[in-house]
Design an enzyme around this catalytic site. Structure first.
Site, PDB file in Angstrom:
ATOM      1  N   GLY A   1       0.805  -1.206   0.000  1.00  0.00           N
ATOM      2  CA  GLY A   1       0.000   0.000   0.000  1.00  0.00           C
ATOM      3  C   GLY A   1       0.841   1.260   0.000  1.00  0.00           C
ATOM      4  N   SER A   2       0.312   2.314   0.612  1.00  0.00           N
ATOM      5  CA  SER A   2       0.873   3.656   0.442  1.00  0.00           C
ATOM      6  C   SER A   2       2.217   3.890   1.116  1.00  0.00           C
ATOM      7  CB  SER A   2      -0.135   4.701   0.930  1.00  0.00           C
ATOM      8  OG  SER A   2      -1.259   4.725   0.074  1.00  0.00           O
ATOM      9  N   THR A   3       2.723   2.928   1.894  1.00  0.00           N
ATOM     10  CA  THR A   3       4.101   3.087   2.364  1.00  0.00           C
ATOM     11  C   THR A   3       5.065   3.139   1.183  1.00  0.00           C
ATOM     12  OG1 THR A   3       4.201   0.689   2.684  1.00  0.00           O
ATOM     13  CG2 THR A   3       3.747   2.035   4.627  1.00  0.00           C
TER      14      THR A   3
END
Length: 585
Positions: free
Chosen positions: A291-293
């Site tokens: 995801g957005s990491t």
């Protein structure tokens, strides 16, 4: 004339024979002269002399075997191919694993005097002893195993019963005093002394080679930091009814793993009764779409290639179409965003535009440099390879920019993010401690200027962006949240989420200063009243903040409160963000 008459010794056995005949003649002369007492004295003296010579020979042989047999201490200590293993210790010397003497109990029914008495006494002393096994052994005709391993105290209690026919054999048993804490990192060994998992397996030969002098093999973890991570991760995973969870703390300047936790956990003292799900080290052996990491990488690449600046503006007011697919944001914005806003508000639309502007070949070259295209080069043999797209077309490049279309292990993510935060050097993670102040050279991935910009962006994200719940007063925490829908049966499932937070502290100071990364991952959390949702900012970020708050004193990070200046042109700050900013003043 024979040799005996010349006073010269006869060769070989004839010499011994002549001496014995000489003694016998001396006895006969003593009896003939009426001195029988001299005869008895001579005989007693001869017997004593023979016994003395025999004992001397035995003593010399035993001493020679003990001192000059060629068996060194290492072979004796390890039992050759036996189960001997050196202790494991943390970076401060705290014991993590050790061989302790335990005993196995056998019964030889041929030596048992009273079977009924033996049966009753053993069952009273060992309540968990199998009655069926005991009865079968007592009725048998050969020595049979009864119980084990037994502690020295249990062995003494049975020995004090004074029952004939009971036999003990001593054997070392591997003991893990921390129980479930750090179990997946430490691992376990089998009864034959072979390491099977974790550090026990990865460093097996080194641990066995040190068994003779019992010099502890040190690991990089700190049990105090590990305890803080275990407590907070276990509490959150239980409360959120998660399928699994991962916690990881590293020193980004050295790559040392200071703590590693995988949930559900197990006790290595009883590894044989644990399920495969418990034994699986999710930090190393599992891969996820993070995801957005991944936006940490996307922004870093954009800044490092100078394709963007923090103030570059992108159109984010509507979905972004790529072929038949439309990329949207979780929270739609009614205004365009700068690159900084894209990071703080975790815009998928903006991250996709940055990646496509940089270009697929350049993005994949950087991803490979961040270590995302191979199994994380850590000592643990369980390290899993990533799952990569078959081709890097615009669709997959855009998806990878916000952590979809590519699955990596948490340790691989941690090593990659660490290279963004330590001045731009990629360092493999390691279980082995380094000297204070050590700075491995690593390989250059991004410029130092880019690393500093990313530290500033991650700090701002905790102050005013999606990572506010990770803030720990005075510890200058930065980070990035991640929320990825999981792929099940080849399709993304909206209500199955992988929530994560990749944090760093402290974000200030020189780029070469010690700095620590905390990664928290919650697999399929269930929203509750405390979290209010399932996203990384609501579930994983608070756990990271609590872990940082507890671990910082052990890592020598002191609290220092900043003066945070809020730009006058900035939009009104939400109450929670305002409170977070006030905590830093």
């Amino acid at each position: 004339m024979s040799l005996i008459h010349t006073g010269l010794p006869a060769p070989g056995w004839r010499w011994i024979k002549d001496r014995l005949w000489g003694l016998e003649r001396a006895f006969e002369k003593a009896r003939a002269s009426g001195r029988a007492e001299n005869d008895a004295r001579i005989r007693i003296f001869v017997i004593l002399a023979l016994f003395g010579v025999g004992f001397c020979c035995l003593a010399v042989g035993a001493a020679r075997l003990a001192l000059f047999s060629g068996l060194d201490a290492a072979v004796v200590g390890s039992g050759g191919n036996g189960p001997g293993r050196a202790p494991l210790a943390d970076r401060r010397g705290a014991l993590l694993a050790a061989d302790l003497p335990y005993y196995t109990l056998y019964v030889d029914p041929r030596d048992v005097w009273d079977r009924a008495e033996t049966r009753a006494a053993l069952l009273a002393t060992l309540p968990d002893l199998s009655v069926t096994r005991l009865d079968r052994a007592l009725k048998g005709t050969r020595r049979t195993f009864l119980a084990g391993p037994l502690s020295p105290r249990q062995r003494d209690r049975i020995h004090d019963l004074g029952l004939p026919g009971l036999v003990f054999e001593q054997e070392p048993r591997r003991v893990y005093p921390l129980g479930a804490s750090a179990a997946h990192l430490i691992g376990f060994s089998d009864t034959g002394g072979q390491g099977l998992a974790g550090a026990e397996g990865a460093l097996n030969e080194r641990i066995r080679a040190s068994a003779g002098d019992q010099h502890p093999t040190p690991l990089s973890i700190d049990v105090r930091v590990q305890a803080a991570l275990d407590d907070e991760l276990n509490a959150a995973a239980t409360r959120l009814q998660a399928k699994g969870a991962v916690g990881l703390i590293t020193n980004v300047q050295t790559g040392e793993i200071l703590a590693m936790s995988s949930w559900p956990h197990y006790d290595p003292n009883h590894a044989g009764v644990s399920s495969p799900d418990q034994l699986r080290n999710r930090a190393v052996a599992s891969v996820f779409e993070m995801g957005s990491t991944f936006k940490v990488f996307t922004l870093a690449v954009g800044l490092d290639t100078r394709q963007i600046t923090p103030g570059t503006v992108f159109r984010t007011t509507r979905g972004m179409a790529i072929g038949s697919r439309v990329i949207r944001d979780l929270h739609a914005a009614n205004h365009d965003m700068t690159a900084t806003d894209i990071f703080l508000k975790s815009s998928n639309i903006g991250a996709s535009q940055i990646a496509l502007q940089v270009g697929g070949p350049t993005m994949t070259r950087y991803f490979e440099a961040f270590g995302l295209f191979q199994a994380a080069p850590v000592e643990l043999t369980e390290s899993a390879r990533p799952i990569l797209p078959r081709e890097w077309n615009p669709n997959t490049v855009a998806s990878a920019s916000f952590g979809h279309a590519i699955s990596v292990s948490p340790v691989a993510l941690a090593a990659g993010v660490g290279s963004v935060l330590n001045g731009g050097r990629y360092l493999p993670l390691t279980l082995q401690p380094m000297a204070a102040g050590a700075r491995p050279e690593g390989r250059r991935v991004i410029r130092e200027e880019t690393s500093q910009q990313m530290l500033d962006l991650m700090r701002r994200n905790v102050l005013e962006g999606s990572g506010r719940r990770a803030n720990a007063p005075g510890l200058r925490v930065g980070g990035k949240t991640g929320s990825a829908e999981k792929v099940i049966g080849g399709r993304y499932v909206r209500d199955k989420v992988l929530a994560s937070f990749a944090g760093v502290f402290p974000t200030d100071g020189a780029l070469s200063d010690d700095r620590y990364m905390v990664l928290i991952l919650i697999d399929e959390p269930v929203a509750d009243a405390e979290s209010g949702g399932r996203t990384g900012g609501l579930t994983a970020a608070p756990v990271a903040g609590k872990v940082i708050d507890r671990a910082a004193p052990f890592l020598g990070v002191s609290r220092r409160f900043e003066q945070v200046a809020v730009p006058s042109a900035a939009p009104p700050v939400a109450p929670k963000a305002e409170l977070a900013a006030l905590n830093e003043r």
